[in-house]
Design an enzyme around this catalytic site. Sequence first.
Site, PDB file in Angstrom:
ATOM      1  N   HIS A  17      37.418  35.954  34.555  1.00  0.00           N
ATOM      2  CA  HIS A  17      36.264  35.057  34.720  1.00  0.00           C
ATOM      3  C   HIS A  17      35.008  35.902  34.829  1.00  0.00           C
ATOM      4  O   HIS A  17      34.552  36.245  35.922  1.00  0.00           O
ATOM      5  CB  HIS A  17      36.431  34.171  35.957  1.00  0.00           C
ATOM      6  CG  HIS A  17      35.479  33.015  35.989  1.00  0.00           C
ATOM      7  ND1 HIS A  17      35.880  31.703  35.928  1.00  0.00           N
ATOM      8  CD2 HIS A  17      34.126  32.975  36.036  1.00  0.00           C
ATOM      9  CE1 HIS A  17      34.814  30.905  35.956  1.00  0.00           C
ATOM     10  NE2 HIS A  17      33.733  31.669  36.029  1.00  0.00           N
ATOM     11  N   HIS A  19      31.152  36.116  32.719  1.00  0.00           N
ATOM     12  CA  HIS A  19      30.261  35.604  31.684  1.00  0.00           C
ATOM     13  C   HIS A  19      29.453  36.730  31.053  1.00  0.00           C
ATOM     14  O   HIS A  19      29.088  37.705  31.715  1.00  0.00           O
ATOM     15  CB  HIS A  19      29.316  34.556  32.272  1.00  0.00           C
ATOM     16  CG  HIS A  19      30.013  33.306  32.715  1.00  0.00           C
ATOM     17  ND1 HIS A  19      30.337  32.295  31.845  1.00  0.00           N
ATOM     18  CD2 HIS A  19      30.477  32.915  33.933  1.00  0.00           C
ATOM     19  CE1 HIS A  19      30.949  31.333  32.505  1.00  0.00           C
ATOM     20  NE2 HIS A  19      31.059  31.688  33.775  1.00  0.00           N
ATOM     21  N   HIS A 205      35.796  25.280  33.077  1.00  0.00           N
ATOM     22  CA  HIS A 205      35.350  25.280  34.469  1.00  0.00           C
ATOM     23  C   HIS A 205      35.599  23.898  35.081  1.00  0.00           C
ATOM     24  O   HIS A 205      35.613  22.890  34.388  1.00  0.00           O
ATOM     25  CB  HIS A 205      33.847  25.552  34.557  1.00  0.00           C
ATOM     26  CG  HIS A 205      33.460  26.981  34.328  1.00  0.00           C
ATOM     27  ND1 HIS A 205      33.882  27.694  33.242  1.00  0.00           N
ATOM     28  CD2 HIS A 205      32.662  27.818  35.044  1.00  0.00           C
ATOM     29  CE1 HIS A 205      33.365  28.919  33.293  1.00  0.00           C
ATOM     30  NE2 HIS A 205      32.625  29.015  34.383  1.00  0.00           N
ATOM     31  N   GLU A 208      34.047  23.423  41.290  1.00  0.00           N
ATOM     32  CA  GLU A 208      33.239  24.275  42.163  1.00  0.00           C
ATOM     33  C   GLU A 208      32.064  23.462  42.695  1.00  0.00           C
ATOM     34  O   GLU A 208      31.920  23.278  43.898  1.00  0.00           O
ATOM     35  CB  GLU A 208      32.734  25.525  41.453  1.00  0.00           C
ATOM     36  CG  GLU A 208      31.965  26.441  42.429  1.00  0.00           C
ATOM     37  CD  GLU A 208      31.361  27.676  41.793  1.00  0.00           C
ATOM     38  OE1 GLU A 208      31.343  28.721  42.462  1.00  0.00           O
ATOM     39  OE2 GLU A 208      30.884  27.592  40.645  1.00  0.00           O
ATOM     40  N   ASP A 286      32.587  36.316  38.009  1.00  0.00           N
ATOM     41  CA  ASP A 286      31.709  35.268  37.497  1.00  0.00           C
ATOM     42  C   ASP A 286      30.424  35.839  36.887  1.00  0.00           C
ATOM     43  O   ASP A 286      30.363  36.074  35.672  1.00  0.00           O
ATOM     44  CB  ASP A 286      31.398  34.260  38.601  1.00  0.00           C
ATOM     45  CG  ASP A 286      31.003  32.889  38.075  1.00  0.00           C
ATOM     46  OD1 ASP A 286      30.896  32.740  36.847  1.00  0.00           O
ATOM     47  OD2 ASP A 286      30.801  31.973  38.899  1.00  0.00           O
ATOM     48  N   ASP A 287      29.406  36.081  37.694  1.00  0.00           N
ATOM     49  CA  ASP A 287      28.111  36.586  37.215  1.00  0.00           C
ATOM     50  C   ASP A 287      27.597  37.671  38.161  1.00  0.00           C
ATOM     51  O   ASP A 287      26.732  37.409  39.001  1.00  0.00           O
ATOM     52  CB  ASP A 287      27.084  35.441  37.149  1.00  0.00           C
ATOM     53  CG  ASP A 287      27.450  34.381  36.135  1.00  0.00           C
ATOM     54  OD1 ASP A 287      27.542  34.703  34.949  1.00  0.00           O
ATOM     55  OD2 ASP A 287      27.662  33.216  36.547  1.00  0.00           O
TER      56      ASP A 287
END
Length: 358
Positions: A17, A19, A205, A208, A286-287
């Site tokens: 996961h 991006h 996704h 969340e 994630d980021d």
Amino acid sequence: MTGETRSVLDLPKAHLHLHFTGSMRVATVRELAVTHGIRLPEALTGGWPPRLARATDERGWFRFQRLYDAARACVRGEADMRRIVREAAEDDAAEGSRWLELQVDPTSYAPFVGGITPALEIVLDEARAVSAAGPVGVGVVVAASRMRHPLEARTLARLAAHHAGEGAGEVVGFGLSNDERRGLVADFAPAFAIARRAGLALVPHGGELLGAQAVMETLEHLEPDRIGHGVRAVEDPQVLDAVAEAGATLEVCPGSNVALGVYAEPADVPLRRIVEAGVPVALGADDPLLFGSRLAEQYASARALGFDDEGLAGLARGSLRGSRMPADRRAAALADVDAWLAGRPAAAVTPATAGTPS
């Protein structure tokens, strides 16, 4: 042995996961901004990482999205895109990752390279190159956006299917990202059907920003192999049981959950409840550009939640088994997880394309 003497950096793992834009180093986005004459928000040039408002409300999400868009605007061509792939692989290698599935929406970069097909092919070509040169295999997940029309998702699914494969430098999955409060999950089912027929991993996704019902809708309409986040399935025991029964891996990103205000403190992330329910888990960053934490820090967070070395090894195994890495490399990585746990040296890691389909 259940002590905390083993370094999570040495633990073989997969990163499922991450991006594309969000994987950037903060130094890289600042350098690209100068190169292209773009003014970044102070949140990306001053104190870092930025302090994000609660993304569970509209204003908080808007702030997060504004920063993400500002960073994405600094990516202006092939050289920039190749750099992002290369640096993401380098950073993962430094943290013990053996396999990375980098998620990208090629429509975001298409205007600078002549279309969505060239944009995807640039990412795939660089993924093949870095996989051949180093220990991390890089597969690509093509992601549609919930902010755009479902017909666009079908176009991206067909593009992903055309480039589908089972090795490094191939499209290995199809996802759905962005604000999960937008669009109806069922409207994206035809795009996921295209991806399913092509043999791609289905990795949308869900769960969340929204609660357990969003997870259930994702299971029912998209039949995913993995769900990005999915943590709020714990709010309904029946939904959590349904995730476990489906065998869907949850890509849990503790740093994201806290930074976006889904949970107030790292201790509130329900990782242990998810694992104890029999749900496979793959930790993800994630980021990192916006959340300030990479993959190894997610494992450190799990350790702070009470996961001992055996528990961390279980999480690493979940990431490897939930990945689309070639079977021979998965077996080798799983053996090295056992070696890590036993205190033995791991086997020598060869370039990630060795022995895999071209």
